[in-house]
Design a protein around this motif. Structure first.
Motif, PDB file in Angstrom:
ATOM      1  N   THR A 271       0.235   2.099  -6.622  1.00 30.43           N
ATOM      2  CA  THR A 271      -0.453   1.214  -7.563  1.00 30.43           C
ATOM      3  C   THR A 271       0.421   0.909  -8.761  1.00 30.43           C
ATOM      4  N   ALA A 272       1.062   1.925  -9.297  1.00 26.79           N
ATOM      5  CA  ALA A 272       1.903   1.753 -10.489  1.00 26.79           C
ATOM      6  C   ALA A 272       3.052   0.785 -10.233  1.00 26.79           C
ATOM      7  N   ARG A 273       3.668   0.891  -9.076  1.00 23.91           N
ATOM      8  CA  ARG A 273       4.814   0.025  -8.770  1.00 23.91           C
ATOM      9  C   ARG A 273       4.396  -1.444  -8.688  1.00 23.91           C
TER      10      ARG A 273
ATOM     11  N   VAL B 229      -2.667   1.944   2.367  1.00 23.86           N
ATOM     12  CA  VAL B 229      -2.237   3.024   1.472  1.00 23.86           C
ATOM     13  C   VAL B 229      -2.391   2.588   0.011  1.00 23.86           C
ATOM     14  N   GLY B 230      -2.037   1.368  -0.297  1.00 23.08           N
ATOM     15  CA  GLY B 230      -2.200   0.829  -1.643  1.00 23.08           C
ATOM     16  C   GLY B 230      -3.508   0.068  -1.779  1.00 23.08           C
TER      17      GLY B 230
ATOM     18  N   SER C 188       7.517  12.469  -8.107  1.00 28.13           N
ATOM     19  CA  SER C 188       6.933  11.136  -8.235  1.00 28.13           C
ATOM     20  C   SER C 188       6.926  10.683  -9.691  1.00 28.13           C
ATOM     21  N   LEU C 189       6.520  11.562 -10.586  1.00 28.05           N
ATOM     22  CA  LEU C 189       6.491  11.212 -12.008  1.00 28.05           C
ATOM     23  C   LEU C 189       7.896  10.949 -12.551  1.00 28.05           C
TER      24      LEU C 189
ATOM     25  N   ASN D  99       1.973  10.880  -5.603  1.00 25.56           N
ATOM     26  CA  ASN D  99       3.083  10.245  -4.887  1.00 25.56           C
ATOM     27  C   ASN D  99       2.633   9.251  -3.820  1.00 25.56           C
ATOM     28  N   VAL D 100       1.318   9.020  -3.723  1.00 25.49           N
ATOM     29  CA  VAL D 100       0.812   8.041  -2.763  1.00 25.49           C
ATOM     30  C   VAL D 100       0.095   6.924  -3.520  1.00 25.49           C
TER      31      VAL D 100
END
Length: 197
Positions: A150-152, A116-117, A179-180, A144-145
């Motif tokens: 990736t951001a986290r 997923v990531g 998500s944002l 939200n996927v």
């Protein structure tokens, strides 16, 4: 946190901007294409990528795609089960390709992954560290996927993370906004116009 994307210490990550995901005719189009079209993300993303190229910003394209027999797909989540059921995102197919408006140039890096990531089993972390980047700008589908995943990771690794809101979408506007809202605690939420003033 401020962003000077024209600095050599910033990179742009294009995430899952693939035919099967964001176009109506794509095999996952029923899930994601409506919001991608409503939000006009291809148009805004094309503008973002064009401006980045004009400013000599490094662009990395991230794709999720699998062997034709799906031997490298571990369907341990609902989303990956849907990928297998719909026979989506196969290597070497139109569906697995990046949309033509954002097609990578020869000197741009393309990362393919199967989870997923985008970090597990890829060189993405190494490429970013080797490049000496401090700020990473993200956009793609779904918010939200892949964008959130990736951001986290990037936030945990110490990068300044910026999400280009008008170049992202999810299956629903509610999922995108939720998500944002979560990501605003970890990243800066910006628009295309705020990057290249």
């Amino acid at each position: 946190m401020t962003l000077d994307i024209r600095s050599s210490k910033a990179a742009l990550l294009s995430l899952h901007m693939q035919n099967d995901i964001i176009l109506k005719d794509g095999k996952l189009g029923k899930l994601f294409s409506e919001q991608a079209e409503v939000r006009n993300i291809i148009k805004y993303s094309k503008e973002l990528v064009h401006n980045a190229r004009s400013s000599n910003i490094q662009i990395i394209h991230v794709c999720v795609r699998f062997k034709p027999d799906y031997s490298n797909l571990i369907a341990n989540s609902t989303l990956l089960k849907v990928v297998k059921q719909t026979e989506a995102l196969r290597e070497g197919t139109w569906g697995g390709d990046i949309v033509s408006e954002l097609h990578p140039l020869k000197d741009e890096t393309v990362i393919s992954h199967q989870r997923v990531g985008p970090f597990y089993g890829t060189e993405l972390s190494h490429i970013l560290k080797k490049g000496g980047f401090e700020s990473i700008v993200l956009f793609g589908v779904a918010t939200n996927v892949i964008v959130e995943s990736t951001a986290r990771v990037l936030s945990d690794e110490g990068y300044n993370v910026f999400i280009v809101e008008d170049c992202c979408s999810a299956a629903t506007i509610e999922a995108h906004q939720a998500s944002l809202e979560s990501l605003s605690l970890l990243t800066e939420i910006i628009t295309v116009n705020e990057i290249f003033k």
